[in-house]
Design a protein around this motif. Structure first.
Motif, short mmCIF file in Angstrom:
data_model
loop_
_atom_site.label_atom_id
_atom_site.label_comp_id
_atom_site.label_asym_id
_atom_site.label_seq_id
_atom_site.Cartn_x
_atom_site.Cartn_y
_atom_site.Cartn_z
N LEU A 1 0.71 -1.01 0.16
CA LEU A 1 0.10 0.03 -0.11
C LEU A 1 0.96 1.14 0.14
O LEU A 1 1.88 1.34 0.99
N TYR A 2 0.85 2.07 -0.92
CA TYR A 2 1.49 3.35 -1.08
C TYR A 2 0.86 4.62 -0.88
O TYR A 2 -0.30 4.75 -1.55
N ASN A 3 1.38 5.18 -0.22
CA ASN A 3 0.65 6.66 0.36
C ASN A 3 1.57 7.86 -0.33
O ASN A 3 2.45 8.11 0.06
N ALA A 4 0.79 8.75 -1.23
CA ALA A 4 1.42 9.62 -1.80
C ALA A 4 1.48 10.87 -1.01
O ALA A 4 2.03 11.86 -1.31
N ARG A 5 0.60 11.04 0.02
CA ARG A 5 0.62 12.19 1.04
C ARG A 5 1.89 12.22 1.63
O ARG A 5 2.45 11.30 2.21
N ASN A 6 2.33 13.54 2.03
CA ASN A 6 3.51 13.59 2.87
C ASN A 6 3.13 13.78 4.48
O ASN A 6 3.46 14.59 5.00
N LEU A 7 2.23 12.92 4.95
CA LEU A 7 1.83 12.68 6.24
C LEU A 7 1.30 11.21 6.41
O LEU A 7 0.69 10.62 5.78
N PRO A 8 1.56 10.84 7.45
CA PRO A 8 1.36 9.55 8.06
C PRO A 8 -0.46 9.52 8.25
O PRO A 8 -0.88 10.40 8.57
N ARG A 9 -0.93 8.31 7.85
CA ARG A 9 -2.31 8.21 7.77
C ARG A 9 -2.68 6.72 8.20
O ARG A 9 -2.07 5.68 7.85
N VAL A 10 -4.03 6.59 8.48
CA VAL A 10 -4.70 5.31 8.52
C VAL A 10 -5.85 5.17 7.44
O VAL A 10 -6.80 6.16 7.56
N GLU A 11 -5.78 4.23 6.76
CA GLU A 11 -7.01 4.20 5.64
C GLU A 11 -7.47 2.62 5.86
O GLU A 11 -6.57 1.59 6.11
N TYR A 12 -8.82 2.32 5.46
CA TYR A 12 -9.47 1.13 5.34
C TYR A 12 -9.06 0.83 3.66
O TYR A 12 -9.64 1.71 2.96
N VAL A 13 -8.68 -0.33 3.53
CA VAL A 13 -8.68 -0.97 2.02
C VAL A 13 -9.17 -2.03 1.98
O VAL A 13 -9.03 -2.94 2.99
N ARG A 14 -10.06 -2.34 1.01
CA ARG A 14 -10.73 -3.43 0.53
C ARG A 14 -10.02 -4.40 -0.56
O ARG A 14 -9.73 -3.74 -1.55
N ILE A 15 -9.68 -5.50 -0.19
CA ILE A 15 -9.12 -6.24 -1.20
C ILE A 15 -10.40 -7.65 -1.52
O ILE A 15 -10.73 -8.22 -0.67
#
Length: 555
Positions: free
Chosen positions: A76-90
């Motif tokens: 999972l790659y995050n392009a934002r310059n801030l750590p974050r928590v996201e829900y990802v559906r597989i």
């Protein structure tokens, strides 16, 4: 990308064969870009198997996970310059998986949710389950998880309750919201922000789908509704379908409410337990061919808005819109509906100045919006017109795919808060725009399971956005930074240490350029001393809503 930014491609005012060509070129470009990205992530993570981005995950389709006979890695790659928590559906074929966080090697909760019947009907390749991961993402970097095939007794999908089994009001609560739905229709009735005021603030809030019948011209005006022109036959739209709650799925991470609105509209409402937004995922189409139709979703609240709402300008400043008025000239509104529609790129907002509350709807694509009554906000989600509007296309807006009318699926994020917290819509907008990139590979564990490329010492600010970081030549990179918060929403100067911008890399010899990066800043700014008044070497300052561009050399 340059071809697809043509004004007829952006606005949809091209002939069908041209639109097909745009789509083909974009698909080819997307495939090539995905290949480069996947190879890069594969090398960075130290994987031996190829990665796939599974671009049809919103239809619960992924060719990597469909056979269900092996374990696989999710990057999972995050392009934002801030750590974050996201829900990802597989998408998954079965529940015989356990989730391993490869950064910590700890087992984590994997929430299994059944795929909706509407999604299964859309695509014969759709998988029956979705595995929900609560992912912690580093700034400008990736993390990885292993979905490990297990022979142990599988975890069961979250228990679902058909709408016919429910009685009384349906209450759904998260850390932020308390929401009331009708247990028969699934319709939203009330929303409470539990964090606002001393004991929370409640407003009535409903949402439904309606349609304007497209005008084909009349005795007073032969103008029809079409690709260029929105002209409804009547000012009053018709309600679409009889809403029916088909499933209620209360999970640990998310509660889902499934609805149908007749034969060709469905919706899933998702209330995440720790998010500032409520997600409405709608699926509309194919629109019947009996007459031209313009489909809207309308949110109606008890907010007192003084016939005013706000729309964004390319995701940046919010522009005040007043019913039947323009700020710089007197206007004679002859089309009461179309004359009050405005473009929305990323969000539209209702504000109640007396109650000090606001409702923002964030969109995942550009749409038209209007507020025709106090506390009301409508957004157009789909159109199918059967007569040419005689503005140059010489075709009706009647696009088809696979022999039938288009089916559109999209998302709205509802953000309801006090005005003191209104600025948080900026952070949410960046989260929605920079949706994490999901790449999946069979089998092996990554050698390097987690990596952040952003230097935390540069600046950690939710309103600092790293717009661009790309090679400029063999020894230099182009860096473009943005302060996303305007002064009117509490924005202030943001200081950034450019030398520390990228982890494990030392940048030096900074040359500021004009916005496009094609000429020195001295060619575009009259007073350089004033422009750089608050800079100090590699430490630069961005004023509210300012964007600055630099060429930096690797030290």
């Amino acid at each position: 990308m340059g071809v697809a930014q043509h004004h007829d491609a952006v606005s949809g005012t091209s002939k069908q064969h041209v639109a097909d060509d745009y789509a083909q070129r974009l698909a080819i470009g997307q495939t090539d870009c995905e290949g480069v990205i996947n190879q890069g992530l594969k090398k960075l993570a130290g994987l031996t198997h190829d990665l796939s981005t599974c671009r049809m995950r919103n239809e619960s389709v992924c060719h990597v996970t469909r056979n269900g006979n092996h374990s696989f890695t999710v990057l999972l790659y995050n392009a934002r310059n801030l750590p974050r928590v996201e829900y990802v559906r597989i998408p998954l074929a079965h529940p015989h998986y356990s989730l391993i966080n490869m950064a910590t090697l700890q087992r984590e909760h994997l929430e299994f949710i059944q795929t909706s019947k509407a999604t299964m009907a859309l695509n014969t390749a759709a998988l029956p389950l979705v595995g929900m991961i609560r992912a912690r993402l580093p700034a400008v970097g990736y993390t990885s998880y292993m979905l490990q095939l297990t022979l142990a007794t599988p975890s069961l999908p979250v228990k679902s309750y058909p709408g016919s089994h429910l009685t009384g009001p349906l209450i759904v609560e998260s850390q932020v919201y308390r929401m009331e739905f009708d247990s028969n229709t699934g319709a939203l009735k009330k929303i409470t922000n539990k964090l606002a005021g001393l004991s929370g603030v409640t407003d009535s809030l409903t949402q439904r789908f309606l349609q304007y019948t497209s005008s084909t011209g009349d005795k007073d005006d032969h103008q029809a509704s079409g690709a260029y022109i929105f002209r409804p036959k009547s000012e009053t739209p018709d309600v679409l379908g009889s809403p029916l709650l088909t499933n209620y799925i209360p999970g640990e991470y998310v509660t889902e409410i499934w609805q149908t609105f007749g034969d060709w509209i469905t919706q899933v409402t998702r209330v995440y337990y720790d998010k500032l937004y409520v997600e409405m995922e709608w699926t509309v189409g194919p629109i019947p061919l009996d007459h031209g139709r313009e489909i809207i979703t309308r949110y109606e609240s008890s907010l007192t808005t003084d016939e005013t709402f706000y729309t964004d300008s390319n995701g940046r400043e919010m522009v005040k819109r007043v019913l039947n008025k323009q700020p710089t000239f007197d206007i004679n509104v002859t089309e009461p509906v179309a004359g009050n529609y405005y473009p929305v790129n990323t969000r539209a907002t209702l504000m109640d100045q007396k109650k000090r509350m606001q409702l923002t709807v964030l969109t995942d694509r550009s749409q038209g919006a209007a507020s025709l009554k106090n506390g009301q906000l409508e957004l157009m989600v789909h159109r199918r017109c059967l007569k040419d509007d005689r503005k140059g296309v010489n075709e009706a807006l009647n696009e088809t795919a696979f022999g039938k009318g288009l089916i559109v699926r999209g998302r709205h994020w509802l953000f309801y808060s006090d005005l003191q917290s209104y600025h948080l819509h900026r952070d949410l907008g960046l989260d929605l725009f920079y949706t994490p990139l999901v790449a999946v590979a069979e089998g092996n564990e990554p050698e390097f399971p987690v990596k952040s490329f952003y230097g935390a010492k540069a600046a950690l600010n939710p309103y600092l956005n790293l717009l661009t970081y790309q090679p400029y030549n063999a020894t230099s990179v182009l860096v473009r930074l943005e302060n996303t918060l305007p002064g009117s929403e509490g924005g202030s100067n943001i200081a950034v240490n450019l030398a520390a911008l990228i982890a494990d890399k030392k940048l030096s010899a900074f040359e500021e350029m004009g916005l496009a990066g094609d000429r020195p800043i001295s060619d575009t700014v009259d007073d350089l001393t004033l422009h750089r008044a608050q800079d100090n070497g590699s430490n630069v300052t961005l004023k509210p809503l300012q964007i600055r561009t630099f060429i930096a050399t690797y030290a």
